[in-house]
Design a protein around this motif. Structure first.
Motif, PDB file in Angstrom:
ATOM      1  N   TYR A 119       1.802   7.001  -6.858  1.00 36.91           N
ATOM      2  CA  TYR A 119       2.079   5.868  -7.750  1.00 36.91           C
ATOM      3  C   TYR A 119       2.693   4.701  -6.980  1.00 36.91           C
ATOM      4  CZ  TYR A 119       1.758   9.628 -11.227  1.00 36.91           C
ATOM      5  OH  TYR A 119       1.345  10.700 -11.975  1.00 36.91           O
ATOM      6  N   ILE A 120       2.531   3.527  -7.580  1.00 38.22           N
ATOM      7  CA  ILE A 120       3.305   2.352  -7.201  1.00 38.22           C
ATOM      8  C   ILE A 120       3.973   1.846  -8.477  1.00 38.22           C
ATOM      9  CG2 ILE A 120       3.297   0.018  -6.242  1.00 38.22           C
ATOM     10  CD1 ILE A 120       0.797   0.711  -4.692  1.00 38.22           C
ATOM     11  N   PHE A 121       5.291   1.953  -8.539  1.00 34.87           N
ATOM     12  CA  PHE A 121       6.062   1.428  -9.664  1.00 34.87           C
ATOM     13  C   PHE A 121       6.749   0.135  -9.230  1.00 34.87           C
ATOM     14  CE2 PHE A 121       6.081   6.081 -10.342  1.00 34.87           C
ATOM     15  CZ  PHE A 121       5.511   6.136 -11.604  1.00 34.87           C
ATOM     16  N   TYR A 122       6.929  -0.800 -10.155  1.00 33.42           N
ATOM     17  CA  TYR A 122       7.536  -2.088  -9.808  1.00 33.42           C
ATOM     18  C   TYR A 122       8.322  -2.632 -10.993  1.00 33.42           C
ATOM     19  CZ  TYR A 122       3.887  -4.404 -12.568  1.00 33.42           C
ATOM     20  OH  TYR A 122       3.069  -4.825 -13.600  1.00 33.42           O
ATOM     21  N   SER A 123       9.310  -3.450 -10.691  1.00 33.39           N
ATOM     22  CA  SER A 123      10.089  -4.119 -11.734  1.00 33.39           C
ATOM     23  C   SER A 123       9.379  -5.416 -12.100  1.00 33.39           C
ATOM     24  CB  SER A 123      11.509  -4.401 -11.241  1.00 33.39           C
ATOM     25  OG  SER A 123      11.492  -5.129 -10.032  1.00 33.39           O
ATOM     26  N   ALA A 124       8.878  -5.466 -13.320  1.00 30.00           N
ATOM     27  CA  ALA A 124       8.046  -6.577 -13.740  1.00 30.00           C
ATOM     28  C   ALA A 124       8.879  -7.828 -13.998  1.00 30.00           C
ATOM     29  CB  ALA A 124       7.259  -6.205 -14.998  1.00 30.00           C
ATOM     30  N   MET A 137       0.840  -1.195   0.000  1.00 26.95           N
ATOM     31  CA  MET A 137       0.000   0.000   0.000  1.00 26.95           C
ATOM     32  C   MET A 137       0.876   1.245   0.000  1.00 26.95           C
ATOM     33  SD  MET A 137      -2.421   1.605   3.006  1.00 26.95           S
ATOM     34  CE  MET A 137      -3.627   0.289   3.065  1.00 26.95           C
ATOM     35  N   SER A 138       0.463   2.245  -0.786  1.00 24.65           N
ATOM     36  CA  SER A 138       1.062   3.574  -0.733  1.00 24.65           C
ATOM     37  C   SER A 138      -0.032   4.549  -0.329  1.00 24.65           C
ATOM     38  CB  SER A 138       1.650   3.975  -2.090  1.00 24.65           C
ATOM     39  OG  SER A 138       2.254   5.258  -2.019  1.00 24.65           O
ATOM     40  N   TYR A 139       0.225   5.337   0.721  1.00 23.65           N
ATOM     41  CA  TYR A 139      -0.844   6.159   1.281  1.00 23.65           C
ATOM     42  C   TYR A 139      -0.265   7.441   1.875  1.00 23.65           C
ATOM     43  CZ  TYR A 139      -5.387   6.953   3.630  1.00 23.65           C
ATOM     44  OH  TYR A 139      -6.603   7.460   4.039  1.00 23.65           O
ATOM     45  N   ASN A 140      -0.664   8.563   1.319  1.00 26.59           N
ATOM     46  CA  ASN A 140      -0.359   9.871   1.903  1.00 26.59           C
ATOM     47  C   ASN A 140      -1.478  10.171   2.901  1.00 26.59           C
ATOM     48  OD1 ASN A 140      -0.247  12.683   2.471  1.00 26.59           O
ATOM     49  ND2 ASN A 140       0.776  13.083   0.533  1.00 26.59           N
ATOM     50  N   ILE A 141      -1.159  10.131   4.202  1.00 23.54           N
ATOM     51  CA  ILE A 141      -2.204  10.202   5.225  1.00 23.54           C
ATOM     52  C   ILE A 141      -2.527  11.634   5.645  1.00 23.54           C
ATOM     53  CG2 ILE A 141      -1.649   7.890   6.054  1.00 23.54           C
ATOM     54  CD1 ILE A 141      -0.291   9.203   8.484  1.00 23.54           C
ATOM     55  N   ILE A 179       8.722   0.995  -5.978  1.00 25.18           N
ATOM     56  CA  ILE A 179       8.887   2.393  -5.590  1.00 25.18           C
ATOM     57  C   ILE A 179       7.503   3.011  -5.403  1.00 25.18           C
ATOM     58  CG2 ILE A 179       9.922   4.618  -6.155  1.00 25.18           C
ATOM     59  CD1 ILE A 179      11.826   3.199  -8.026  1.00 25.18           C
ATOM     60  N   CYS A 180       7.230   3.467  -4.194  1.00 26.32           N
ATOM     61  CA  CYS A 180       5.939   4.071  -3.872  1.00 26.32           C
ATOM     62  C   CYS A 180       6.128   5.535  -3.507  1.00 26.32           C
ATOM     63  CB  CYS A 180       5.284   3.356  -2.688  1.00 26.32           C
ATOM     64  SG  CYS A 180       4.943   1.604  -2.942  1.00 26.32           S
ATOM     65  N   GLY A 181       5.047   6.288  -3.542  1.00 24.47           N
ATOM     66  CA  GLY A 181       5.143   7.637  -3.024  1.00 24.47           C
ATOM     67  C   GLY A 181       4.239   8.639  -3.699  1.00 24.47           C
ATOM     68  N   ASP A 182       4.314   9.844  -3.168  1.00 23.83           N
ATOM     69  CA  ASP A 182       3.655  11.011  -3.743  1.00 23.83           C
ATOM     70  C   ASP A 182       4.730  11.754  -4.529  1.00 23.83           C
ATOM     71  OD1 ASP A 182       2.533  13.463  -4.320  1.00 23.83           O
ATOM     72  OD2 ASP A 182       1.597  13.727  -2.359  1.00 23.83           O
ATOM     73  N   CYS A 228      13.423  -4.903  -2.750  1.00 22.24           N
ATOM     74  CA  CYS A 228      13.767  -3.526  -2.396  1.00 22.24           C
ATOM     75  C   CYS A 228      12.495  -2.685  -2.439  1.00 22.24           C
ATOM     76  CB  CYS A 228      14.808  -2.969  -3.356  1.00 22.24           C
ATOM     77  SG  CYS A 228      15.320  -1.276  -2.992  1.00 22.24           S
ATOM     78  N   ILE A 229      12.160  -2.047  -1.313  1.00 18.73           N
ATOM     79  CA  ILE A 229      10.978  -1.194  -1.206  1.00 18.73           C
ATOM     80  C   ILE A 229      11.444   0.234  -0.958  1.00 18.73           C
ATOM     81  CG2 ILE A 229       8.793  -0.757  -0.033  1.00 18.73           C
ATOM     82  CD1 ILE A 229       8.752  -3.462  -1.261  1.00 18.73           C
TER      83      ILE A 229
END
Length: 559
Positions: free
Chosen positions: A494-499, A183-187, A361-364, A318-319
């Motif tokens: 976004y949530i980006f990931y290495s497929a 989960m990616s969440y800007n609270i 890679i998660c984040g705002d 890696c997160i």
């Protein structure tokens, strides 16, 4: 005391005159109610929210009074998913602000003219009316917009929609599998909320108090039950006093990086100890006192996690989590902050065999889909020659000023190359590859070698990243939204990931850069701006941040 009309019904219908047992509207509902007139099938007026027209059509099963009287009228028979469609006067056209919101901001009274009442009956938009029972609370919860699970079908390469989270059975058992959710969440930091109160004029004041907001945020986290949480705008005193302990009680281990300077919030990555163990925690500070460009206090956090499952090799994941600068007109700072985060990931993610472990890679990112910064993350390259600083993030359609990005963007003493890796690491790699220059020629060719690096306007990174979300609904082309307040409603999270290899077959070199990879199994669907304004935008009674949580399920693939 009940109205006289209601007392007449005492013999036929026992009515609990309680706000939590009245017909409740899944839409922005003001606290004040008015008698809207008599309905054709009853002998008494119904209370109707001001925001709705009186010209709505009653549900088909509510016919003549005798039929309605004999109907099995029990509130328990209804749930949040029992919906009847009503005309919606709140949104007149795509991209326009809701009518109710504009009225509040302009100071007009909550009244409808006959012309507005007539025209609203012709609206084709629909809202859900549901009957909710909540005897333990004095006031009922306002409506929520339901978010559905979308699961990726590996055979048809399309997303399937499910009402509830289910297990994907499309993969074979020949691969070592480890499924987990992120989960990616800007609270929404309380300090930032109070410093930017103009963004929340549409909200009732009681909904903006931290003591109201935190239980809602914690409840969302409990319900979504992600294995890894990447949280942004986590206020330090709240984290220390209640957030950390609350998450630890749910089985999470928490790592936190506070922003530098006087900023009281930061980023946190929390993971369930039943699923992962911590290998390393690597905070990243984007502020550099010796570099004028990097005078902002944003941070990032990079964790290397070990899955708790039996596998042939020592798999790791890696997160990374970050919150980039907001300022739409400082794309140079945004790109530099991103390069610093990617350099840290590049130093943490390499495996013994020289490949990268799977990366998320998660984040705002404070950048919209399709912007140069977004394309750089996904495509791994960006030629920024002639690019205006205000256009890097795409936040402003007509950015002020036309200052062009300098070449290079950041000074050499930052120690990060145009390939977004630490230059020491890159030099060591070149030496191992046999590209070390002869010592006798070094002095004479030093300037010639360094000059192309300084003059290059091309940024690169070596991660083959995909986005969990597509950013537009395929049926309509309407944009997805991750944040919504009084000023705007856009995607910036976004949530980006290495497929895994089979998902990156069209990307040359992907199979050589990664060991195994991640397969996207599913995601929690996002919403449109129109959806969110049916519940008065964000924050609201049930969603206590101005951002939506992003959630994805992955499968770790080992070859």
């Amino acid at each position: 005391m009940l109205p006289r009309h209601m007392q007449r019904l005492g013999r036929d219908w026992i009515t609990h005159w309680n706000g939590s047992q009245i017909l409740t509207w899944n839409s922005p509902v003001p606290s004040c109610m008015r008698w809207a007139g008599h309905c054709p099938w009853t002998s008494f007026p119904l209370p109707v929210p001001v925001d709705f027209s009186v010209n709505w059509r009653h549900p088909s099963f509510l016919g003549p009074w005798r039929q309605f009287q004999n109907f099995n009228w029990q509130l328990d028979n209804f749930t949040q998913s029992s919906c009847f469609h009503l005309p919606n006067p709140s949104m007149k056209s795509e991209g326009e602000e809701p009518w109710t919101k504009k009225r509040r901001l302009s100071g007009q009274h909550d009244t409808l003219t006959p012309e507005e009442e007539t025209s609203s009956a012709d609206q084709k938009e629909a809202l859900c009316l549901s009957v909710a029972q909540n005897e333990e609370k004095h006031s009922s919860k306002k409506g929520t917009v339901k978010r559905r699970w979308e699961y990726f079908c590996q055979h048809s390469k399309t997303m399937k929609i499910f009402e509830n989270k289910e297990t994907d059975q499309s993969n074979t058992d020949s691969e070592a599998k480890f499924d987990f959710t992120v989960m990616s969440y800007n609270i929404l930091s309380q300090n930032l909320l109070e410093d930017n109160s103009h963004l929340y004029k549409h909200c009732r004041q009681r909904l903006l108090i931290w003591t109201y907001r935190f239980p809602n945020i914690l409840q969302e986290i409990k319900q979504l039950d992600a294995d890894v949480l990447c949280l942004q705008e986590v206020q330090e005193d709240h984290y220390r006093k209640e957030i950390k302990s609350s998450l630890e009680s749910l089985g999470y281990h928490c790592e936190y990086k506070m922003r530098t300077g006087r900023k009281p919030d930061g980023c946190a990555i929390c993971f369930k100890t039943s699923k992962f163990s911590l290998i390393s925690s690597n905070p990243v500070e984007f502020f550099r006192h010796d570099i004028p460009l990097l005078d902002r206090d944003n941070v990032g956090l990079v964790l290397l996690l070990q899955p708790r499952f039996h596998c042939k090799t020592n798999a790791a994941i890696c997160i990374a989590n970050t919150h980039l600068l907001y300022n739409p007109r400082r794309g140079d700072i945004k790109l530099t902050q991103l390069a610093m985060l990617l350099a840290e990931i590049a130093s943490v993610a390499p495996q013994k065999d020289g490949t990268f472990c799977p990366i998320i890679i998660c984040g705002d990112f404070n950048s919209v889909p399709g912007s140069p910064l977004y394309r750089f993350i996904k495509e791994g390259k960006l030629n920024y020659e002639g690019l205006a600083i205000g256009k890097v993030s795409g936040q402003e359609q007509f950015p002020r000023g036309q200052r062009i990005l300098s070449i290079p963007i950041w000074p050499k003493k930052l120690g990060i190359s145009q390939n977004c890796v630490y230059e020491i690491k890159q030099q060591q790699k070149e030496e191992k590859a046999g590209e070390k220059m002869e010592a006798a020629k070094l002095d004479n060719t030093q300037e010639i070698v360094i000059a192309p690096e300084k003059l290059s306007s091309k940024l690169q990174h070596h991660f083959k990243l995909s986005s969990v979300y597509s950013h537009y609904f395929p049926e309509t082309g309407i944009p997805e939204v991750t944040t919504c307040h009084s000023r705007s409603a856009v995607t910036v999270d976004y949530i980006f990931y290495s497929a895994a290899n089979d998902e990156t077959a069209t990307q040359p070199g992907a199979e050589d850069s990664f060991h195994g990879g991640l397969k996207l199994l599913g995601r929690l669907a996002l919403l449109t701006e129109k959806d969110l304004w049916t519940v008065n935008g964000l924050p609201n009674e049930n969603n206590s941040s101005d951002h939506l949580p992003l959630l994805a399920e992955f499968r770790l693939i080992e070859r």
